[in-house]
Write a protein that holds these residues in place. Structure first.
Motif, mmCIF file in Angstrom:
data_model
loop_
_atom_site.group_PDB
_atom_site.id
_atom_site.type_symbol
_atom_site.label_atom_id
_atom_site.label_comp_id
_atom_site.label_asym_id
_atom_site.label_seq_id
_atom_site.Cartn_x
_atom_site.Cartn_y
_atom_site.Cartn_z
ATOM 1 N N ARG A 213 44.681 41.087 52.384
ATOM 2 C CA ARG A 213 43.371 41.552 52.840
ATOM 3 C C ARG A 213 42.248 40.925 52.017
ATOM 4 O O ARG A 213 41.209 40.549 52.541
ATOM 5 N N GLN A 214 42.473 40.780 50.713
ATOM 6 C CA GLN A 214 41.488 40.130 49.839
ATOM 7 C C GLN A 214 41.228 38.700 50.316
ATOM 8 O O GLN A 214 40.081 38.258 50.394
ATOM 9 N N GLU B 15 48.313 49.868 56.532
ATOM 10 C CA GLU B 15 48.447 51.299 56.277
ATOM 11 C C GLU B 15 48.712 52.082 57.559
ATOM 12 O O GLU B 15 49.550 52.989 57.572
ATOM 13 N N SER C 25 31.618 45.949 51.850
ATOM 14 C CA SER C 25 32.162 47.303 51.698
ATOM 15 C C SER C 25 33.681 47.292 51.865
ATOM 16 O O SER C 25 34.395 48.021 51.164
ATOM 17 N N ASN C 26 34.199 46.449 52.775
ATOM 18 C CA ASN C 26 35.656 46.310 52.909
ATOM 19 C C ASN C 26 36.272 45.737 51.641
ATOM 20 O O ASN C 26 37.366 46.137 51.240
ATOM 21 N N ALA D 132 35.099 46.097 48.559
ATOM 22 C CA ALA D 132 35.097 47.153 47.542
ATOM 23 C C ALA D 132 36.205 48.178 47.812
ATOM 24 O O ALA D 132 36.914 48.605 46.885
ATOM 25 N N GLU D 133 36.378 48.558 49.074
ATOM 26 C CA GLU D 133 37.435 49.509 49.435
ATOM 27 C C GLU D 133 38.814 48.932 49.122
ATOM 28 O O GLU D 133 39.690 49.619 48.586
ATOM 29 N N ASN D 134 39.000 47.659 49.425
ATOM 30 C CA ASN D 134 40.279 47.016 49.157
ATOM 31 C C ASN D 134 40.563 46.963 47.659
ATOM 32 O O ASN D 134 41.702 47.151 47.228
ATOM 33 N N GLN D 135 39.541 46.720 46.854
ATOM 34 C CA GLN D 135 39.714 46.686 45.399
ATOM 35 C C GLN D 135 40.147 48.058 44.881
ATOM 36 O O GLN D 135 41.027 48.158 44.022
ATOM 37 N N LEU D 136 39.548 49.119 45.418
ATOM 38 C CA LEU D 136 39.945 50.473 45.021
ATOM 39 C C LEU D 136 41.391 50.763 45.412
ATOM 40 O O LEU D 136 42.149 51.364 44.643
ATOM 41 N N ARG D 137 41.785 50.351 46.617
ATOM 42 C CA ARG D 137 43.168 50.544 47.048
ATOM 43 C C ARG D 137 44.134 49.802 46.135
ATOM 44 O O ARG D 137 45.151 50.339 45.720
ATOM 45 N N SER E 107 44.540 51.491 42.887
ATOM 46 C CA SER E 107 45.341 52.705 43.063
ATOM 47 C C SER E 107 46.827 52.370 43.151
ATOM 48 O O SER E 107 47.662 53.057 42.552
#
Length: 136
Positions: free
Chosen positions: A22-23, A46, A105-106, A108-113, A116
């Protein structure tokens, strides 16, 4: 004994692979934000994993002793991430459909995932190490 071959660890490994893919896809979308006729891509993982987990509630499973056997019941396999391209929308006059705000925003969300997933894997490895070493 393969301590890291349980289903949960394989799912985390698949999720990390999907986050890495995704990155790359998001970076490609951002790099081509001004390319005429470029269509953005996205990665699905997911929701594929969730639908597979929802469908695998069968109370029995078959034992596979030969690669030619059919899989019956829960196979405990992890789906592969899929890259899809959105050909139907247009964002700019050059028929490009990349929206930089959405892509950032995608990202940033991917980095958080990804972070995690790394934390979960580290936790599992730490718990296995504690079990093997005896908590010292």
């Amino acid at each position: 004994m393969n301590l890291l071959n349980d289903v949960g660890f394989k799912r985390l490994e698949g999720a990390m692979g999907a986050a890495t893919l995704r990155q790359q896809v998001i970076s490609n979308n951002i790099a081509n934000a001004d390319t005429p006729y470029f269509k953005r891509s996205d990665v699905s993982f997911e929701n594929l994993l969730q639908s597979q987990m929802d469908d695998s509630q069968m109370p029995f499973s078959g034992k596979v002793e030969d690669k030619r056997h059919f899989q019956i019941g829960n196979t405990n396999s992890v789906p592969q991430a899929m890259v899809t391209s959105n050909q139907s929308t247009v964002m700019n006059n050059n028929l490009n459909n990349v929206d930089m705000d959405v892509e950032m925003s995608n990202l940033a969300e991917n980095q958080l995932r990804y972070n995690s997933y790394i934390e979960q894997i580290n936790h599992q490895i730490k718990m296995m190490r504690t079990a093997i070493q005896g908590g010292s």
